[in-house]
Enzyme design. Sequence first.
Site, PDB file in Angstrom:
ATOM      1  N   GLU A  43      -9.647  16.443  51.157  1.00  0.00           N
ATOM      2  CA  GLU A  43      -9.300  16.865  49.792  1.00  0.00           C
ATOM      3  C   GLU A  43     -10.471  17.502  49.064  1.00  0.00           C
ATOM      4  O   GLU A  43     -10.285  18.401  48.248  1.00  0.00           O
ATOM      5  CB  GLU A  43      -8.761  15.683  48.969  1.00  0.00           C
ATOM      6  CG  GLU A  43      -7.369  15.203  49.390  1.00  0.00           C
ATOM      7  CD  GLU A  43      -7.393  14.160  50.490  1.00  0.00           C
ATOM      8  OE1 GLU A  43      -8.488  13.893  51.046  1.00  0.00           O
ATOM      9  OE2 GLU A  43      -6.321  13.601  50.814  1.00  0.00           O
ATOM     10  N   PHE A 101      -0.433  -0.120  45.397  1.00  0.00           N
ATOM     11  CA  PHE A 101      -0.951   0.527  46.597  1.00  0.00           C
ATOM     12  C   PHE A 101      -1.328   1.982  46.279  1.00  0.00           C
ATOM     13  O   PHE A 101      -0.538   2.719  45.695  1.00  0.00           O
ATOM     14  CB  PHE A 101       0.111   0.485  47.713  1.00  0.00           C
ATOM     15  CG  PHE A 101      -0.326   1.210  48.956  1.00  0.00           C
ATOM     16  CD1 PHE A 101      -1.430   0.763  49.689  1.00  0.00           C
ATOM     17  CD2 PHE A 101       0.352   2.344  49.401  1.00  0.00           C
ATOM     18  CE1 PHE A 101      -1.839   1.435  50.833  1.00  0.00           C
ATOM     19  CE2 PHE A 101      -0.054   3.013  50.544  1.00  0.00           C
ATOM     20  CZ  PHE A 101      -1.151   2.558  51.257  1.00  0.00           C
ATOM     21  N   GLN A 102      -2.521   2.376  46.654  1.00  0.00           N
ATOM     22  CA  GLN A 102      -3.055   3.730  46.437  1.00  0.00           C
ATOM     23  C   GLN A 102      -3.026   4.156  44.969  1.00  0.00           C
ATOM     24  O   GLN A 102      -2.727   5.300  44.648  1.00  0.00           O
ATOM     25  CB  GLN A 102      -2.322   4.750  47.320  1.00  0.00           C
ATOM     26  CG  GLN A 102      -2.566   4.466  48.799  1.00  0.00           C
ATOM     27  CD  GLN A 102      -2.246   5.632  49.704  1.00  0.00           C
ATOM     28  OE1 GLN A 102      -1.324   6.386  49.431  1.00  0.00           O
ATOM     29  NE2 GLN A 102      -2.986   5.766  50.796  1.00  0.00           N
ATOM     30  N   LYS A 156       5.031   9.348  40.634  1.00  0.00           N
ATOM     31  CA  LYS A 156       6.077   9.640  41.611  1.00  0.00           C
ATOM     32  C   LYS A 156       7.474   9.603  40.985  1.00  0.00           C
ATOM     33  O   LYS A 156       8.335  10.432  41.316  1.00  0.00           O
ATOM     34  CB  LYS A 156       5.957   8.602  42.735  1.00  0.00           C
ATOM     35  CG  LYS A 156       6.723   8.970  43.979  1.00  0.00           C
ATOM     36  CD  LYS A 156       6.416   8.011  45.103  1.00  0.00           C
ATOM     37  CE  LYS A 156       7.546   8.077  46.121  1.00  0.00           C
ATOM     38  NZ  LYS A 156       7.324   8.935  47.240  1.00  0.00           N
ATOM     39  N   MET A 166     -34.914  20.940  51.899  1.00  0.00           N
ATOM     40  CA  MET A 166     -35.383  20.980  50.514  1.00  0.00           C
ATOM     41  C   MET A 166     -36.022  19.655  50.106  1.00  0.00           C
ATOM     42  O   MET A 166     -37.026  19.634  49.386  1.00  0.00           O
ATOM     43  CB  MET A 166     -34.224  21.331  49.571  1.00  0.00           C
ATOM     44  CG  MET A 166     -34.665  21.590  48.156  1.00  0.00           C
ATOM     45  SD  MET A 166     -35.915  22.878  48.081  1.00  0.00           S
ATOM     46  CE  MET A 166     -34.957  24.244  47.479  1.00  0.00           C
TER      47      MET A 166
HETATM   48  C1  LIG Z   1     -23.821  15.875  48.403  1.00  0.00           C
HETATM   49  C2  LIG Z   1     -25.298  15.958  48.260  1.00  0.00           C
HETATM   50  N1  LIG Z   1     -26.079  14.963  48.728  1.00  0.00           N
HETATM   51  C3  LIG Z   1     -27.426  15.042  48.614  1.00  0.00           C
HETATM   52  C4  LIG Z   1     -28.014  16.111  48.001  1.00  0.00           C
HETATM   53  C5  LIG Z   1     -29.542  16.181  47.855  1.00  0.00           C
HETATM   54  N2  LIG Z   1     -30.081  17.330  48.617  1.00  0.00           N
HETATM   55  C6  LIG Z   1     -30.371  18.512  48.026  1.00  0.00           C
HETATM   56  S1  LIG Z   1     -30.912  19.647  49.113  1.00  0.00           S
HETATM   57  C7  LIG Z   1     -30.806  18.578  50.384  1.00  0.00           C
HETATM   58  C8  LIG Z   1     -31.176  19.003  51.784  1.00  0.00           C
HETATM   59  C9  LIG Z   1     -30.267  20.034  52.342  1.00  0.00           C
HETATM   60  O1  LIG Z   1     -30.517  20.180  53.721  1.00  0.00           O
HETATM   61  P1  LIG Z   1     -29.866  21.321  54.568  1.00  0.00           P
HETATM   62  O2  LIG Z   1     -28.430  21.463  54.254  1.00  0.00           O
HETATM   63  O3  LIG Z   1     -30.202  21.087  55.998  1.00  0.00           O
HETATM   64  O4  LIG Z   1     -30.553  22.642  54.026  1.00  0.00           O
HETATM   65  P2  LIG Z   1     -32.071  23.111  54.006  1.00  0.00           P
HETATM   66  O5  LIG Z   1     -32.685  22.592  52.754  1.00  0.00           O
HETATM   67  O6  LIG Z   1     -32.727  22.576  55.237  1.00  0.00           O
HETATM   68  O7  LIG Z   1     -31.956  24.604  53.999  1.00  0.00           O
HETATM   69  C10 LIG Z   1     -30.349  17.325  49.952  1.00  0.00           C
HETATM   70  C11 LIG Z   1     -30.194  16.152  50.817  1.00  0.00           C
HETATM   71  C12 LIG Z   1     -27.149  17.117  47.501  1.00  0.00           C
HETATM   72  N3  LIG Z   1     -27.603  18.181  46.862  1.00  0.00           N
HETATM   73  N4  LIG Z   1     -25.805  17.032  47.668  1.00  0.00           N
END
Ligand SMILES: Cc1ncc(C[n+]2csc(CCOP(=O)(O)OP(=O)(O)O)c2C)c(N)n1
Length: 565
Positions: free
Chosen positions: A49, A111-112, A161, A478
């Site tokens: 979803e 439920f749900q 529903k 990052m």
């Molecule tokens: C749902 C979610 N969880 C955690 C984060 C924190 N976060 C920001 S950037 C990042 C790393 C992203 O890694 P990747 O997709 O491998 O991309 P890269 O930075 O290596 O290009 C994280 C964990 C986020 N932005 N969104």
Amino acid sequence: MKLTGSQILLESLRLEGVDQVFGYPGGAVINIYDDLYDSQIHHILTRHEQAAVHAADGYARTTGKVGVVIATSGPGATNTVTGIATAYMDSIPMVIITGQVPTALIGNDAFQEADMCGITRPCTKHNFLVQDIRDLPRMIKEAFYIARTGRPGPVLIDLPKDIQVASMKFVYPEAVKMRGYKPTVEGNERQIGKAAQMILKAKRPVLYVGGGATLANVTPELLQLTELLQVPVTTTLMAMAAFPGNHSLSLGMLGMHGTYSANMAVTECDLLVAVGARFDDRVTGRIDAFASKAKIIQFDIDPTSIRKNVRVDLPVVGDLKSVLNSLLTQLKGYPQEVSDMVHNSVNWRADISGWKAKHPLRYTSSESVIKPQYVIEKLSELSAADAIITTEVGQHQMWTAQFFQFRQPRTFLTSGGLGTMGYGLPAALGAQVAFPKRQVIDISGDGSFQMNSQELATLVQYRLPVKIAILNNNYLGMVRQWQQLFFNKRYSQTCMELPIDFVKLAEAYGATGLRTDKVADVEGVITQALEIDGPVLMEFKVCREENVLPMVPAGKGIHEMVLAS
Ligand SMILES: Cc1ncc(C[n+]2csc(CCOP(=O)(O)OP(=O)(O)O)c2C)c(N)n1
């Protein structure tokens, strides 16, 4: 003729011009899905979803229409929340319909059951719980009106529903009458006149353009304004595609990973004209150092965005299209003053050219290891001018903003406000549904891709030829960058060492997988992927510890950038 609640819903969607929805069925919406079976409305069945919401969001961002989602009660509905919050933060028009347990059971831990109005109150523009079938047509009409007017946003309709199966004579309201909701349309002429006078007096002006410019479709007006006044333009991440990156007056992005010239121009300007931008903290850095020498004009449709984060000398609330057009008309009434202003700002443009030349966006290229920036430059070079690019969240997202040259509005879809990893692939799916013939490319990190990789199945099922470029650094890059710079290289839980075979994963779903770790092959892989008539996953094994630069460290002013050496 009498219609059931679910028939009323589908008929109302049709009357709102909806021919495409995204969703996932369940017990609490089974009646709606049964009626959908005979309906002309197309439905895309995603695998999650959250992905259905991002897909509807991608559809909305590229088309400008309202994206529509259907999900069942309880877990189906709660799975939509990240997608809804993503759309809310980026002001994307959307209507989400969730099933709910029968009215008599609401509040009983049935439920749900999940209290979706309670859960989504902080992340929707508005939400409705339908408790009487007689309210249903009006609520749907209002939901679409609220979603698409003023500052757009997601609106949720929670539909029990028993109301889906109840019936009544259907009449769709012709107009919306809502007390207390008056989206401002036209800006105040006197305020716009004051803005024109402030602009004509400026010697070092900058236009600071945000996501509102995309939503209001004001690229032509922005071009007219910049060319008339020769004023340099910087955009936020959300507005990258709203102003052509190859325009001589474009400064690129500002803020934490902005260009040197954009950040210096904002620091040194004497007038900052914000157009549909909200002064996000990723843009401003340390507030007291942000545009501290400038008067600030803020144009925005949303009165609550005015002065929210920074002091503003002149606010103008109104639809950007009408505000900018009336500003242009007023300015054209002063041809001599306009030409004086252009003349008086010659030195300013020279300063800016100097900054651009001194510190362009750059990286150290390599023959032996693929630099992620290089892949993005090649993607930019080899893709069509109207290609739609989506990203996930992380370093690859910032490199895309820096090194991809966007040429047309609504071609860059990214989660700017919430920063949602897992956004890009389903958003690309939605964009490709909207534009089956255009190139749609999701630029991803290996971490983000794994958040919604199951949507490869949806791409294959509906023959959606989305191309995915994974810049695989085996890191949550990052976060690793921050750990390197500010936590003494203590890489806590950011290394994804498991050797996932992304090519096999693509193939398992029936898509094509391509991989390279050789610089010389990058171009060939992209060309091949773009020629293949179906979904393709490209995996580029890139330099593992490359950093996104420039970077403004947290708590610093935007002029205090760490630059690429
Ligand atoms: C749902 C979610 N969880 C955690 C984060 C924190 N976060 C920001 S950037 C990042 C790393 C992203 O890694 P990747 O997709 O491998 O991309 P890269 O930075 O290596 O290009 C994280 C964990 C986020 N932005 N969104």
